[in-house]
Design an enzyme around this catalytic site. Sequence first.
Site, PDB file in Angstrom:
ATOM      1  NE  ARG A   1     -10.547  12.749  -7.095  1.00  0.00           N
ATOM      2  CZ  ARG A   1     -11.123  13.460  -8.112  1.00  0.00           C
ATOM      3  NH1 ARG A   1     -10.714  13.168  -9.331  1.00  0.00           N
ATOM      4  NH2 ARG A   1     -12.465  14.041  -7.937  1.00  0.00           N
TER       5      ARG A   1
ATOM      6  CE1 TYR B   1       1.415  -7.555   3.735  1.00  0.00           C
ATOM      7  CE2 TYR B   1      -0.185  -6.801   1.892  1.00  0.00           C
ATOM      8  CZ  TYR B   1       0.300  -6.978   3.414  1.00  0.00           C
ATOM      9  OH  TYR B   1      -0.460  -6.231   4.477  1.00  0.00           O
TER      10      TYR B   1
ATOM     11  CG  ASP C   1       5.431  -5.758  -3.457  1.00  0.00           C
ATOM     12  OD1 ASP C   1       6.224  -5.026  -2.926  1.00  0.00           O
ATOM     13  OD2 ASP C   1       4.322  -6.043  -3.152  1.00  0.00           O
TER      14      ASP C   1
ATOM     15  CE  LYS D   1       4.221  -2.771   5.326  1.00  0.00           C
ATOM     16  NZ  LYS D   1       3.989  -3.944   4.099  1.00  0.00           N
TER      17      LYS D   1
HETATM   18  C1  LIG Z   1       2.831  -4.232   3.434  1.00  0.00           C
HETATM   19  C2  LIG Z   1       3.081  -4.691   2.208  1.00  0.00           C
HETATM   20  C3  LIG Z   1       2.222  -4.442   1.162  1.00  0.00           C
HETATM   21  C4  LIG Z   1       0.875  -3.780   1.558  1.00  0.00           C
HETATM   22  O1  LIG Z   1       1.342  -2.631   1.774  1.00  0.00           O
HETATM   23  P1  LIG Z   1       0.278  -1.686   2.856  1.00  0.00           P
HETATM   24  O2  LIG Z   1       0.955  -0.112   2.823  1.00  0.00           O
HETATM   25  O3  LIG Z   1       0.143  -2.114   4.111  1.00  0.00           O
HETATM   26  O4  LIG Z   1      -1.064  -1.374   2.024  1.00  0.00           O
HETATM   27  C5  LIG Z   1       2.188  -4.849  -0.124  1.00  0.00           C
HETATM   28  N1  LIG Z   1       3.486  -5.830  -0.485  1.00  0.00           N
HETATM   29  C6  LIG Z   1       4.331  -6.046   0.564  1.00  0.00           C
HETATM   30  C7  LIG Z   1       5.584  -6.796   0.261  1.00  0.00           C
HETATM   31  C8  LIG Z   1       4.363  -5.459   1.944  1.00  0.00           C
HETATM   32  O5  LIG Z   1       5.010  -5.854   2.787  1.00  0.00           O
END
Ligand SMILES: *Cc1c(COP(=O)(O)O)cnc(C)c1O
Length: 376
Positions: free
Chosen positions: A58, A110, A184, A209
């Site tokens: 961890r 998001y 982000d 993504k």
């Molecule tokens: C999908 C997404 C998230 C969340 O991510 P997960 O891997 O689904 O938990 C956060 N920010 C953006 C811009 C996203 O497209």
Amino acid sequence: MSDKLIDIDTLLAQAGNRDNHDQYHSVSTPIYLTSNFRHRDLEDAETFDPHKQYSYSRLSTPTRSVLQKTLADLEGGANAFAVSSGMAAIQLVFSLFKSGDEIITSDDLYGGSFRYFDYLADHYGVKFSKWNGKDYEKLSDLVTAKTKAVWLETPSNPTMKIIDIQKVADLIHAANQNALVCVDNTFLTPVYQQPLREGADIVVHSATKYLSGHNDMLAGCVIAKSEEIASELEFNFNTTGVTLDPFDSWLLLRSLKTLAVRMERHTSNAKYVAACLKKLPQVQKVLYPGVGGMISFYLQNMDQVDRLFKHLKIISFAESLGGVESLLTIPSLQTHSDMAKEDRLKLGITDELLRLSTGLENPKDLANDLTQALGD
Ligand SMILES: *Cc1c(COP(=O)(O)O)cnc(C)c1O
């Protein structure tokens, strides 16, 4: 890595090639499927250094360490943390804040981020204010002595507004030295945008993504500009256990090797498809920032939306983005369904707005699929 020692595509292709802890000098980083590591003796346990040695997975594990070093180098940060999802990454950043702290967010994020921020406001008394991502003077007005962070997504999701990160960082740091600028960076990836080099303090990704890019795993990461922020994050990372396991760490490291090549093709495909969408009579408006694989577009009515989803043969009607397969989503029903309708409509997230994640297929096939599915 000091700035621009080697180019990002070289860094990506070579991720984990050197210094991957393997005694046989394997080119691919090994996966250490173990939850714990033996100590030699009492002295070894007493002098244990978690940045050089391993004890419990961890806290740290070799495959994840190699991945984290790569992620820190890519974004130009002091350290990085690989976690179990994008939401876990956002949660890790928010573990830095407490009740009464004030956070400014851009208004087009998001959907899951908004859902989490509402939860923090309701349960923990964190105070959020929204900025429209355009009026920089208004942003200054929102900063107070209690402002702990600004949270941005650019291009915004799903309406593709562009925010000047450097401008926000200069403005926020001048108004309150302690406020952190968090970005982000899921949509553009470090191939096209490196927020820490534009004055931001923290970068997060949903590595589900583009970073992983194959629609086959969930992961997230947080990259901190300074050692100081990194050490606080590291404590919370280990304490809350949001960590990424060794196998997924390996899978993500493997995927990163092709990121630069994939982003190039996502962009050229998206440019082609955006140009084609602009010519279709059913398409009212196309939102494409000119880089990356994400396109949003408005149809004229719900009959067309219904028809499009029913007749697509190549593009999948599925949530998520950033993978090899093209995906089409309807934000009002999927990613942004938890947002109040009134707020949604103000941002332009109507029921007729669709979001396409352009994959790596032949762009002509994608354009033809959309054209045939919309019909005459
Ligand atoms: C999908 C997404 C998230 C969340 O991510 P997960 O891997 O689904 O938990 C956060 N920010 C953006 C811009 C996203 O497209």
